[in-house]
Design a protein around this motif. Structure first.
Motif, short mmCIF file in Angstrom:
data_model
loop_
_atom_site.label_atom_id
_atom_site.label_comp_id
_atom_site.label_asym_id
_atom_site.label_seq_id
_atom_site.Cartn_x
_atom_site.Cartn_y
_atom_site.Cartn_z
N CYS A 48 5.05 -2.72 -30.85
CA CYS A 48 5.40 -1.47 -32.12
C CYS A 48 4.09 -0.63 -31.75
O CYS A 48 2.70 -0.43 -32.15
CB CYS A 48 4.17 -2.58 -33.68
N ALA A 49 4.46 0.57 -31.51
CA ALA A 49 3.36 1.53 -30.91
C ALA A 49 2.64 2.16 -32.39
O ALA A 49 1.45 2.89 -31.72
CB ALA A 49 3.73 3.09 -30.39
N GLY A 50 2.34 2.01 -33.01
CA GLY A 50 1.71 2.95 -34.07
C GLY A 50 0.88 1.79 -34.74
O GLY A 50 -0.65 2.12 -35.09
N LEU A 100 2.74 -4.35 -38.69
CA LEU A 100 2.74 -3.00 -37.83
C LEU A 100 2.62 -2.38 -37.98
O LEU A 100 4.79 -2.41 -38.76
CB LEU A 100 3.03 -4.00 -36.33
N ILE A 101 2.33 -1.78 -37.47
CA ILE A 101 3.40 0.08 -38.12
C ILE A 101 4.57 0.18 -36.37
O ILE A 101 3.52 0.77 -35.72
CB ILE A 101 3.12 0.88 -38.19
N ASP A 102 5.63 0.23 -36.54
CA ASP A 102 6.27 0.88 -35.13
C ASP A 102 6.63 2.19 -35.10
O ASP A 102 5.98 3.20 -35.32
CB ASP A 102 7.77 0.59 -35.25
N ARG A 103 6.92 2.90 -34.16
CA ARG A 103 6.88 3.90 -33.47
C ARG A 103 7.62 4.99 -34.24
O ARG A 103 6.85 6.20 -34.90
CB ARG A 103 7.78 4.34 -32.08
N ASP A 104 8.51 4.58 -35.39
CA ASP A 104 9.80 4.98 -36.10
C ASP A 104 8.56 4.92 -37.96
O ASP A 104 9.78 5.58 -38.05
CB ASP A 104 10.63 5.10 -36.35
N GLY A 105 7.80 4.42 -37.13
CA GLY A 105 6.97 4.22 -39.42
C GLY A 105 7.87 3.14 -39.21
O GLY A 105 7.26 2.68 -41.06
N SER A 106 8.17 2.11 -39.09
CA SER A 106 8.72 1.01 -39.68
C SER A 106 7.48 0.32 -39.98
O SER A 106 6.55 0.00 -39.17
CB SER A 106 10.05 0.27 -39.23
N ILE A 107 7.71 -0.66 -40.75
CA ILE A 107 6.59 -1.41 -41.14
C ILE A 107 6.85 -2.74 -40.75
O ILE A 107 8.24 -2.98 -41.07
CB ILE A 107 6.32 -1.39 -42.61
N LYS A 108 6.41 -3.61 -39.92
CA LYS A 108 6.94 -4.81 -39.42
C LYS A 108 5.94 -5.84 -39.96
O LYS A 108 4.50 -6.05 -39.49
CB LYS A 108 7.23 -5.31 -38.05
N ILE A 109 6.17 -7.14 -40.53
CA ILE A 109 4.74 -8.43 -40.41
C ILE A 109 5.19 -8.79 -39.51
O ILE A 109 6.26 -9.50 -38.89
CB ILE A 109 5.45 -9.18 -41.80
N GLY A 110 4.04 -9.66 -38.76
CA GLY A 110 4.00 -10.03 -37.58
C GLY A 110 3.21 -11.45 -38.08
O GLY A 110 2.06 -11.43 -39.15
N ASP A 111 2.76 -12.19 -36.79
CA ASP A 111 1.52 -12.64 -37.16
C ASP A 111 2.30 -14.46 -37.87
O ASP A 111 1.12 -14.69 -38.44
CB ASP A 111 -0.01 -12.83 -36.98
N PHE A 112 3.49 -15.20 -37.47
CA PHE A 112 3.26 -16.31 -38.57
C PHE A 112 1.96 -17.54 -37.71
O PHE A 112 3.50 -18.68 -38.15
CB PHE A 112 4.90 -16.41 -38.28
N GLY A 113 1.25 -17.59 -37.19
CA GLY A 113 0.81 -18.43 -36.28
C GLY A 113 0.41 -19.53 -37.62
O GLY A 113 0.10 -20.75 -37.31
#
Length: 151
Positions: A48-50, A100-113
């Protein structure tokens, strides 16, 4: 660590990876592959480039994000959490560093630890009917969770 505890930890890792692999939603960071090497778990996800919202706030907007940006991010996080919840999961560590924010501005939830499943009680399939674990990042927890007045 005894053999029983190693097997239990390995089972938790496998369950976590399988659950993450099963998620498919635009606002949930996909798990492309995972493997164990020795005692290390490697989880392969898209880049996620952002960066994380924490990183963006710290280095790009130290004075804080604007209301429109915050509302946009939160809306997308809630879409992802709704999907996770409808599929029997609980993230349990939502914070700026895990958004997290991807290059295109999309929002992603990460870290499901420290995530868990809803239907089976405790973390990753523990058969207890209620949650007794205390997980997450203390600075991001609600006061009532920190107080632990009701278990």
């Amino acid at each position: 660590m005894n053999l029983e505890s190693i097997n239990s930890n390995l089972e938790d890792i496998i369950n976590e990876a399988q659950t993450m692999k099963s998620y498919s939603h635009p606002n949930v960071l996909p798990l492309l592959a995972s493997f164990v090497s020795g005692q290390d778990l490697y989880m392969i996800t898209p880049f996620c480039a952002g960066g994380s919202v924490l990183h963006i706030m710290k280095y790009g907007h130290p004075e804080g994000l604007g209301e429109v940006a915050i509302a946009t991010i939160v809306r997308e996080v809630l879409k992802g959490l709704d999907y996770v919840h409808k599929n029997g999961g609980i993230h349990r560590d939502v914070k700026a560093g895990n958004i997290l924010i991807d290059r295109d501005g999309s929002i992603k939830i990460g870290d499901f630890g420290v995530a868990a499943t809803i239907g089976r009680g405790g973390s990753w399939g523990n058969d207890k009917g209620t949650r007794t674990t205390f997980v997450g990042t203390p600075c991001w927890m609600a006061p009532e969770v920190m107080e632990q007045a009701q278990g």
